[in-house]
Design a protein around this motif. Sequence first.
Motif, mmCIF file in Angstrom:
data_model
loop_
_atom_site.group_PDB
_atom_site.id
_atom_site.type_symbol
_atom_site.label_atom_id
_atom_site.label_comp_id
_atom_site.label_asym_id
_atom_site.label_seq_id
_atom_site.Cartn_x
_atom_site.Cartn_y
_atom_site.Cartn_z
ATOM 1 N N UNK A 137 49.740 52.796 35.009
ATOM 2 C CA UNK A 137 48.505 53.727 35.204
ATOM 3 C C UNK A 137 47.517 53.127 36.286
ATOM 4 N N UNK A 138 47.523 51.981 36.587
ATOM 5 C CA UNK A 138 46.514 51.284 37.449
ATOM 6 C C UNK A 138 47.247 51.960 38.885
ATOM 7 N N UNK A 163 43.149 47.879 29.211
ATOM 8 C CA UNK A 163 43.112 49.002 30.477
ATOM 9 C C UNK A 163 41.685 48.969 31.047
ATOM 10 N N UNK A 164 40.620 49.022 30.052
ATOM 11 C CA UNK A 164 39.295 48.824 30.780
ATOM 12 C C UNK A 164 39.160 47.570 31.771
ATOM 13 N N UNK A 165 39.385 46.454 31.050
ATOM 14 C CA UNK A 165 39.510 45.200 31.738
ATOM 15 C C UNK A 165 40.045 45.347 33.144
ATOM 16 N N UNK A 166 41.310 45.873 33.235
ATOM 17 C CA UNK A 166 41.909 45.887 34.389
ATOM 18 C C UNK A 166 41.478 46.886 35.466
ATOM 19 N N UNK A 167 40.812 48.080 34.828
ATOM 20 C CA UNK A 167 40.245 48.837 36.018
ATOM 21 C C UNK A 167 38.887 48.161 36.343
ATOM 22 N N UNK A 168 38.166 47.450 35.564
ATOM 23 C CA UNK A 168 36.950 46.934 36.120
ATOM 24 C C UNK A 168 37.251 45.932 37.106
ATOM 25 N N UNK A 169 38.422 45.144 36.893
ATOM 26 C CA UNK A 169 38.663 44.155 37.775
ATOM 27 C C UNK A 169 39.369 44.570 39.227
#
Length: 445
Positions: A137-138, A163-169
């Motif tokens: 997805x990323x 997923x939210x954590x990954x997008x934020x980072x």
Amino acid sequence: MKQTQTHQRTRPWPGFPTSKSSSLGSFGDTNCMEQLLVHCANAIESNDATLAQQILWVLNNIAPPDGDSNQRLTCGFLRALIARAAKNGTCKLLAAMANAHCNLALHTHKFTVMELASFVDLTPWHRFGFTAANAAILEAVEGYSVIHIVDLSLTHCMQIPTLVDALANRFEVAPLIKLTVVDAKEDAPPTLDLSHEELGSKLINFARSRNVMMEFRVVHSSYADGFSSLIEQLRVQHLVYAESGEALVINCHMMLHYVPEETLPGINPNANSNPYNNFEPSSSSLSSSCMSSLRTMFLKSLRSLDPTVVVLVDEDVDLTSNNLVCRLRSAFNYLWIPYDTVDTFLPKGSTQRQWYEADIYWKIENVIAHEGLQRVERLEPKTRWVQRMRNANFRGISFGEEAASEVRAMLDEHAAGWGLKKEEDDLVLTWKGHNVVFATAWMPV
């Protein structure tokens, strides 16, 4: 075993002690347990109550519910066969056996959010799919300022915080997330003790804590009719997100196998009640052969929405056969895996172990004791899903080495028996070399 079965038809099974002892001999062997279950299933299907009772009695003595992993596995199938016999009316001569297994109506635990999060983290069974899907997805949503995620997940959005954590980072300015989830109303474990609205509120607050804006929406739709309400609403929104440049992510985590497939009788593609008769996918018309399968129709409808990426994660086994014995063999030779793994991380008698094995038993009972619309555990192997996706005009996206490395790092947190292998474009989770769960990613051709 063939000689034994013939012999037992002429006289009752020899007596066995009720406690575990060496006199059980080879009856405790896993292959023998499987054969006994097969013979019992055949006896139930042929309405031979006497033979079924004899075999069930033997199984009851060699497969205690608190035994080793193979005994507990066999006990699960024993209970499911008793439940099937009860449904078929074969149970008139099985009263004593039924009383011994009076808890046939399985009561699965309703998890709090924290309990479910901890439960999901116990093994890579779900975490593998989360990790692989997030990586795909990323990569697919790079450059989008708005991401619409349709989360068709068995685990009540437990993937979304990661997923939210990954997008934020990953992004300097995190994109807006529009999250759509389905309230399917059907009771498939694990179940949650709070409403979707309460869950949405918690997810929005979590995203805000990571400086990510999130919108949350619930669609009431059923997998029994191929999520027709969801498809209808997504179709209405299609022009909106297409014009605004939103990324559309369809995240399917161990839920699509609940959508009916070809072997389910009673689907009439020409009936007025067919929910897809109102839909006209823009990419191509649905042929009458495709219309016989809601599973095929659902995938073609997804394709007509021109999604940015579709991620499909599920268990790699075939439980679609209409033949009970075929399903029993497939399930027995797959579901030993969760029973085997549980011994590596949960002590005997622990509450979490009871929850874990209750979920496995729910699956066994559904596969063995139910038919028709009630039999929803219609899992298909990866090869068949790959063909379905290609037939629906999707092409596979290969998982890169970065995604594989993230999965391996996650597996390092678990028992040594877990492994990862790559099959063409896809990732497969293994236990002691046996395929368990696959992850695939797709985009429109």
